[in-house]
Design a protein around this motif. Structure first.
Motif, mmCIF file in Angstrom:
data_model
loop_
_atom_site.group_PDB
_atom_site.id
_atom_site.type_symbol
_atom_site.label_atom_id
_atom_site.label_comp_id
_atom_site.label_asym_id
_atom_site.label_seq_id
_atom_site.Cartn_x
_atom_site.Cartn_y
_atom_site.Cartn_z
ATOM 1 N N TRP A 14 -46.844 -20.006 -0.206
ATOM 2 C CA TRP A 14 -46.387 -20.764 -1.003
ATOM 3 C C TRP A 14 -44.934 -21.057 -1.707
ATOM 4 C CZ3 TRP A 14 -50.617 -22.446 -5.344
ATOM 5 C CH2 TRP A 14 -51.664 -23.761 -4.295
ATOM 6 N N GLY A 15 -44.943 -19.308 -1.756
ATOM 7 C CA GLY A 15 -42.596 -19.017 -2.248
ATOM 8 C C GLY A 15 -42.044 -19.313 -1.068
ATOM 9 N N TRP A 16 -42.675 -18.677 -0.479
ATOM 10 C CA TRP A 16 -42.156 -17.712 1.101
ATOM 11 C C TRP A 16 -41.438 -19.475 1.845
ATOM 12 C CZ3 TRP A 16 -38.559 -15.250 2.276
ATOM 13 C CH2 TRP A 16 -38.078 -14.854 3.549
ATOM 14 N N GLU A 17 -42.598 -20.401 2.318
ATOM 15 C CA GLU A 17 -42.428 -21.063 3.254
ATOM 16 C C GLU A 17 -41.042 -21.930 3.168
ATOM 17 O OE1 GLU A 17 -45.889 -23.264 4.104
ATOM 18 O OE2 GLU A 17 -46.487 -21.161 4.968
ATOM 19 N N PRO A 18 -40.990 -22.680 1.946
ATOM 20 C CA PRO A 18 -39.644 -23.025 1.278
ATOM 21 C C PRO A 18 -38.383 -22.837 1.488
ATOM 22 C CG PRO A 18 -41.051 -23.298 -0.275
ATOM 23 C CD PRO A 18 -41.708 -22.213 0.916
ATOM 24 N N ALA A 19 -38.609 -21.717 1.402
ATOM 25 C CA ALA A 19 -37.397 -20.969 1.025
ATOM 26 C C ALA A 19 -37.261 -20.081 1.952
ATOM 27 C CB ALA A 19 -37.524 -18.998 -0.251
ATOM 28 N N ALA A 20 -37.282 -19.631 3.302
ATOM 29 C CA ALA A 20 -37.573 -19.374 4.587
ATOM 30 C C ALA A 20 -35.759 -19.472 5.301
ATOM 31 C CB ALA A 20 -38.655 -18.775 5.604
ATOM 32 N N PRO A 21 -35.863 -20.192 5.357
ATOM 33 C CA PRO A 21 -34.587 -21.205 6.078
ATOM 34 C C PRO A 21 -33.172 -20.675 5.570
ATOM 35 C CG PRO A 21 -36.386 -23.285 5.942
ATOM 36 C CD PRO A 21 -37.051 -21.884 5.016
ATOM 37 N N LEU A 22 -33.825 -20.894 3.514
ATOM 38 C CA LEU A 22 -32.262 -20.486 2.801
ATOM 39 C C LEU A 22 -32.466 -18.891 3.153
ATOM 40 C CD1 LEU A 22 -33.510 -22.917 0.110
ATOM 41 C CD2 LEU A 22 -31.439 -23.103 1.457
ATOM 42 N N TRP A 23 -33.354 -18.215 3.117
ATOM 43 C CA TRP A 23 -32.692 -17.055 3.495
ATOM 44 C C TRP A 23 -32.356 -16.652 4.301
ATOM 45 C CZ3 TRP A 23 -33.420 -13.156 -0.480
ATOM 46 C CH2 TRP A 23 -32.995 -11.690 0.422
ATOM 47 N N ALA A 24 -32.896 -17.525 5.871
ATOM 48 C CA ALA A 24 -32.002 -17.165 7.104
ATOM 49 C C ALA A 24 -30.330 -17.596 6.920
ATOM 50 C CB ALA A 24 -32.637 -17.870 7.760
ATOM 51 N N ALA A 25 -29.501 -18.412 6.136
ATOM 52 C CA ALA A 25 -29.024 -18.877 5.934
ATOM 53 C C ALA A 25 -28.667 -17.946 4.638
ATOM 54 C CB ALA A 25 -28.493 -20.701 5.054
ATOM 55 N N GLU A 26 -28.789 -16.832 4.275
ATOM 56 C CA GLU A 26 -27.868 -15.976 3.030
ATOM 57 C C GLU A 26 -27.579 -16.549 2.128
ATOM 58 O OE1 GLU A 26 -24.836 -13.698 5.235
ATOM 59 O OE2 GLU A 26 -26.189 -13.111 6.685
ATOM 60 N N ARG A 28 -28.683 -16.606 -0.950
ATOM 61 C CA ARG A 28 -29.721 -16.212 -1.790
ATOM 62 C C ARG A 28 -30.157 -17.228 -3.175
ATOM 63 N NH1 ARG A 28 -30.379 -13.741 2.483
ATOM 64 N NH2 ARG A 28 -29.421 -12.307 3.062
ATOM 65 N N GLN A 29 -29.436 -17.138 -3.768
ATOM 66 C CA GLN A 29 -29.821 -18.396 -5.713
ATOM 67 C C GLN A 29 -29.925 -19.302 -4.559
ATOM 68 O OE1 GLN A 29 -26.415 -19.240 -7.582
ATOM 69 N NE2 GLN A 29 -27.039 -20.487 -9.000
ATOM 70 N N ASP A 30 -30.544 -20.063 -3.276
ATOM 71 C CA ASP A 30 -30.799 -21.127 -3.671
ATOM 72 C C ASP A 30 -32.387 -21.109 -3.408
ATOM 73 O OD1 ASP A 30 -28.869 -22.983 -3.794
ATOM 74 O OD2 ASP A 30 -28.010 -23.486 -2.100
ATOM 75 N N THR A 31 -32.517 -19.728 -2.392
ATOM 76 C CA THR A 31 -33.797 -19.681 -1.978
ATOM 77 C C THR A 31 -34.632 -18.714 -3.401
ATOM 78 O OG1 THR A 31 -32.639 -18.119 0.055
ATOM 79 C CG2 THR A 31 -35.054 -17.296 -1.005
ATOM 80 N N VAL A 32 -33.880 -18.715 -4.023
ATOM 81 C CA VAL A 32 -35.077 -18.301 -5.791
ATOM 82 C C VAL A 32 -35.402 -19.652 -6.172
ATOM 83 C CG1 VAL A 32 -34.738 -17.174 -8.240
ATOM 84 C CG2 VAL A 32 -34.179 -15.641 -5.685
ATOM 85 N N LEU A 33 -34.008 -21.091 -6.411
ATOM 86 C CA LEU A 33 -34.486 -21.196 -6.504
ATOM 87 C C LEU A 33 -35.641 -22.645 -5.913
ATOM 88 C CD1 LEU A 33 -30.624 -22.557 -7.962
ATOM 89 C CD2 LEU A 33 -33.179 -21.691 -9.479
ATOM 90 N N ALA A 34 -35.206 -22.394 -5.050
ATOM 91 C CA ALA A 34 -36.349 -23.129 -3.761
ATOM 92 C C ALA A 34 -38.041 -22.571 -3.963
ATOM 93 C CB ALA A 34 -36.107 -22.687 -2.163
ATOM 94 N N ALA A 35 -37.645 -21.117 -4.121
ATOM 95 C CA ALA A 35 -39.367 -20.739 -4.424
ATOM 96 C C ALA A 35 -39.582 -21.346 -5.570
ATOM 97 C CB ALA A 35 -39.015 -19.309 -3.638
ATOM 98 N N TRP A 37 -39.337 -23.926 -7.531
ATOM 99 C CA TRP A 37 -40.079 -25.562 -7.755
ATOM 100 C C TRP A 37 -40.552 -25.618 -6.774
ATOM 101 C CZ3 TRP A 37 -39.795 -29.425 -4.421
ATOM 102 C CH2 TRP A 37 -40.375 -30.473 -5.146
ATOM 103 N N THR A 38 -40.573 -25.214 -5.921
ATOM 104 C CA THR A 38 -42.238 -24.921 -4.870
ATOM 105 C C THR A 38 -43.902 -24.805 -5.484
ATOM 106 O OG1 THR A 38 -41.158 -25.317 -3.284
ATOM 107 C CG2 THR A 38 -43.464 -24.578 -2.847
ATOM 108 N N LEU A 39 -43.720 -23.239 -6.660
ATOM 109 C CA LEU A 39 -44.854 -22.847 -7.386
ATOM 110 C C LEU A 39 -44.302 -23.637 -8.504
ATOM 111 C CD1 LEU A 39 -43.102 -18.669 -6.722
ATOM 112 C CD2 LEU A 39 -45.191 -20.427 -6.018
ATOM 113 N N ASN A 40 -43.811 -24.072 -9.291
ATOM 114 C CA ASN A 40 -44.019 -25.041 -10.060
ATOM 115 C C ASN A 40 -44.361 -26.118 -10.098
ATOM 116 O OD1 ASN A 40 -43.575 -25.395 -12.721
ATOM 117 N ND2 ASN A 40 -42.527 -27.447 -12.027
ATOM 118 N N ARG A 41 -44.574 -27.049 -8.777
ATOM 119 C CA ARG A 41 -44.689 -28.433 -8.212
ATOM 120 C C ARG A 41 -46.425 -27.696 -8.257
ATOM 121 N NH1 ARG A 41 -45.321 -30.035 -3.260
ATOM 122 N NH2 ARG A 41 -43.436 -28.284 -2.650
#
Length: 80
Positions: A14-26, A28-35, A37-41
């Motif tokens: 739930w946390g990693w799948e939405p964040a993985a593409p952002l992590w790969a793009a380096e 970092r801040q967007d990675t944490v926010l995406a994870a 946001w998804t966990l909250n939802r």
């Protein structure tokens, strides 16, 4: 400062799948926010609580006091 390394495959999907593409793009801040946001939802969906914001949702969900009607809570399994 000591940093602990955590493998991506040890994170919950739930946390990693939405964040993985952002992590790969380096992005970092967007990675944490995406994870976050998804966990909250997902938490809102699980508890059917769309009436409060993120902070209140987490505070009420994991509060150790007795649950109130219409305000379900989650508990972690007992650990030593």
């Amino acid at each position: 400062m000591h940093w602990e390394v955590i493998a991506a495959d040890s994170l919950h999907p739930w946390g990693w799948e939405p964040a993985a593409p952002l992590w790969a793009a380096e992005a970092r801040q967007d990675t944490v926010l995406a994870a976050a946001w998804t966990l909250n939802r997902r938490l809102q969906q699980k508890l059917e609580r769309h009436d409060i914001g993120e902070t209140d949702l987490c505070m009420q969900t994991f509060d150790l006091r007795e649950a109130q009607p219409g305000k379900p809570q989650l508990r972690f399994p007992a650990t030593d």
